[in-house]
Design a protein around this motif. Structure first.
Motif, mmCIF file in Angstrom:
data_model
loop_
_atom_site.group_PDB
_atom_site.id
_atom_site.type_symbol
_atom_site.label_atom_id
_atom_site.label_comp_id
_atom_site.label_asym_id
_atom_site.label_seq_id
_atom_site.Cartn_x
_atom_site.Cartn_y
_atom_site.Cartn_z
ATOM 1 N N TYR A 181 0.827 -1.210 0.000
ATOM 2 C CA TYR A 181 0.000 0.000 0.000
ATOM 3 C C TYR A 181 0.860 1.259 0.000
ATOM 4 O O TYR A 181 0.424 2.312 -0.483
ATOM 5 C CB TYR A 181 -0.943 -0.010 1.205
ATOM 6 N N ASN A 182 2.097 1.181 0.507
ATOM 7 C CA ASN A 182 3.008 2.319 0.374
ATOM 8 C C ASN A 182 3.269 2.614 -1.095
ATOM 9 O O ASN A 182 3.259 3.776 -1.514
ATOM 10 C CB ASN A 182 4.336 2.030 1.081
ATOM 11 N N GLY A 183 3.540 1.551 -1.859
ATOM 12 C CA GLY A 183 3.747 1.724 -3.295
ATOM 13 C C GLY A 183 2.528 2.324 -3.960
ATOM 14 O O GLY A 183 2.641 3.212 -4.827
ATOM 15 N N TYR A 184 1.357 1.852 -3.564
ATOM 16 C CA TYR A 184 0.098 2.371 -4.122
ATOM 17 C C TYR A 184 -0.047 3.868 -3.838
ATOM 18 O O TYR A 184 -0.409 4.658 -4.727
ATOM 19 C CB TYR A 184 -1.059 1.596 -3.515
ATOM 20 N N LEU A 185 0.260 4.304 -2.604
ATOM 21 C CA LEU A 185 0.127 5.711 -2.243
ATOM 22 C C LEU A 185 1.115 6.597 -2.996
ATOM 23 O O LEU A 185 0.820 7.759 -3.289
ATOM 24 C CB LEU A 185 0.341 5.895 -0.736
ATOM 25 N N LEU A 186 2.294 6.070 -3.317
ATOM 26 C CA LEU A 186 3.335 6.868 -3.952
ATOM 27 C C LEU A 186 3.359 6.726 -5.471
ATOM 28 O O LEU A 186 4.160 7.382 -6.144
ATOM 29 C CB LEU A 186 4.706 6.476 -3.390
ATOM 30 N N ALA A 187 2.473 5.910 -6.018
ATOM 31 C CA ALA A 187 2.441 5.663 -7.461
ATOM 32 C C ALA A 187 1.834 6.850 -8.215
ATOM 33 O O ALA A 187 1.183 7.722 -7.640
ATOM 34 C CB ALA A 187 1.647 4.397 -7.752
ATOM 35 N N ASP A 188 2.047 6.861 -9.526
ATOM 36 C CA ASP A 188 1.514 7.937 -10.372
ATOM 37 C C ASP A 188 -0.003 7.973 -10.357
ATOM 38 O O ASP A 188 -0.605 9.049 -10.517
ATOM 39 C CB ASP A 188 1.996 7.758 -11.817
ATOM 40 N N GLU A 189 -0.638 6.817 -10.198
ATOM 41 C CA GLU A 189 -2.097 6.752 -10.181
ATOM 42 C C GLU A 189 -2.564 5.906 -9.004
ATOM 43 O O GLU A 189 -2.037 4.830 -8.748
ATOM 44 C CB GLU A 189 -2.626 6.129 -11.483
#
Length: 442
Positions: A181-189
């Motif tokens: 979920y960290n990756g999800y929050l920091l992703a472009d979309e």
């Protein structure tokens, strides 16, 4: 200041570094000073910068679970000597241990008084059984087709470009190799949206503006919210018989700290983002999650750091948006009292009162500054040392530069320190604020 359960002094870097840091992680956090005798006498360090790199490498590689985002290393000047200060947060994945010894009596320590003492096996077992397992790092993102071009641009701008292994090194993936979920929050979309609302009166009955920032990298969203709040933080000119004074409605330093704290410490596990609301008499910033687990209100106000989202903390710190662990709340308290904080089981709310406008108060969209300050602003490019700014302005007289350019720009809050809690630090630099950018645009 003597050594305490949260303060440890070391004359130089020793083999006990990992043991001392693990002890703080497994307790309530603390600070480890290197370059001081046990009684606090300053010895100094010959190569503080080089030593800081060695320490960072050792802590990164020799302690488990990973602690990036749970410590900061700062260079501090005392009595014309350089020392290092390692600020360590209380960890949320206890027990932490020295990696080569594993989760054993030889590897696990905790702070007892002024000493790092080994844990016994029953204590290790209890801590491991209660270890937090619903952290963002362990939550698999609901989509795996993530890209990170925005994050890469921000890291390049900070001078530390990301390599091909950045998702692993920044802990944006689970142990199974899926984006968390960290990756999800920091992703472009993504599907995370942050609201900045404005109301006409004292309650929520008359909404006059509703801004929505989101669906992209949380770093970009935080910067957009900071810019929006800077615009709302109008300069108020107060005219009296003795003259005119200009100041923003809210203190810009405290406001920035509050906004960044809201983004970094919000509990995203229930997909509830922070919220920002302007009323006619106040600004409210609401974060989900209440007090971090394991600390009380007094410890919170003292700056005891228990990062709820250490991976997000690490990224925001890498990008220069977080200065030092535990410095945010004490910095806010320099300008606003404890009564501005409201706590509940699931939420923490910061309420910043706005001075009441009188018929003699005139809101200004842009700050009023001297020609010298405006000239300085036009020279600002990124983060600059005092000498760099003075050279750009081609000023030889340091007193003239300080009295007529630098200090007035700081007082007008159109530039700011990069290390605000250490104004005289040898590493001090200056950067333009959102208020200063607003002036230049005007």
């Amino acid at each position: 200041m003597p050594e305490t359960d949260r303060i440890e002094y070391k004359q130089t870097l020793t083999d006990d570094l990992e043991k001392e840091v693990v002890a703080f992680l497994n307790a309530s956090g603390g600070k480890l000073y290197i370059g001081l005798k046990d009684d606090g006498t300053v010895l100094g360090l010959s190569d503080a910068d080089g030593l800081a790199l060695k320490i960072k490498d050792r802590l990164k590689n020799n302690i488990s679970p990973g602690i990036m985002g749970l410590f900061t290393i700062t260079n501090e000047e005392r009595e014309e000597h350089q020392i290092l200060v390692i600020s360590i947060a209380s960890g949320t994945e206890k027990p932490y241990y020295i990696r080569k010894y594993g989760m054993s009596v030889r590897g696990c320590y905790h702070r007892v008084g002024t000493a790092a003492e080994p844990m016994d096996q029953p204590m290790i077992d209890v801590l491991y059984a209660s270890r937090t397992r619903n952290s963002l790092a362990n939550m698999v993102a609901n989509r795996q087709d993530l890209s990170f071009s925005q994050l890469k641009i921000y890291y390049e701008g900070a001078g530390t470009p990301l390599n091909n292994q950045f998702a692993r090194s920044l802990e944006l993936k689970t142990e199974n190799g899926k984006f968390n979920y960290n990756g999800y929050l920091l992703a472009d979309e993504n599907n995370v949206s942050v609201k900045v609302a404005k109301y006409k009166n004292l309650d929520r009955s008359d909404l006059i503006e509703n801004n929505e920032f989101g669906f992209e990298s949380l770093v970009k969203v935080a910067k957009q919210v900071l810019d929006k709040i800077a615009v709302e933080n109008q300069i108020v000119s107060h005219i009296t018989a003795s003259g005119r004074t200009d100041k923003p409605r809210w203190n810009a330093i405290a406001l920035r700290e509050a906004v960044i704290n809201a983004f970094v410490h919000n509990d995203y596990t229930n997909e509830v983002p922070p919220k920002f609301e302007f009323f006619s008499d106040r600004l409210e910033i609401t974060t989900h999650g209440g007090l971090p687990h394991g600390i009380n209100k007094d410890e919170f106000f003292d700056g005891l750091s228990v990062p709820r989202n250490r991976e997000l903390m690490r990224v925001f710190k890498d990008l220069g948006m977080v200065e030092q662990l535990g410095s945010g709340i004490p910095r806010i308290l320099q300008y606003y009292g404890r009564e501005c904080f409201q706590f509940s089981e699931n939420f923490l709310r910061m309420i910043f009162p706005a001075p009441e406008l009188t018929p003699h108060d005139t809101p200004q969209v842009t700050p009023q500054v001297t020609p010298q300050v405006e000239e300085l602003l036009k020279m600002m490019d990124g983060e600059l040392k005092r000498s760099d700014i003075q050279d750009k302005l081609r000023l030889k007289d340091r007193k003239n530069f300080t009295d007529n350019y630098l200090n007035p720009a700081l007082e007008a809050e159109v530039i700011e320190y990069t290390i605000p809690d250490k104004p005289t630090s040898s590493l001090q630099k200056y950067r333009i604020t959102n208020l200063g950018k607003q002036l230049l645009k005007g």
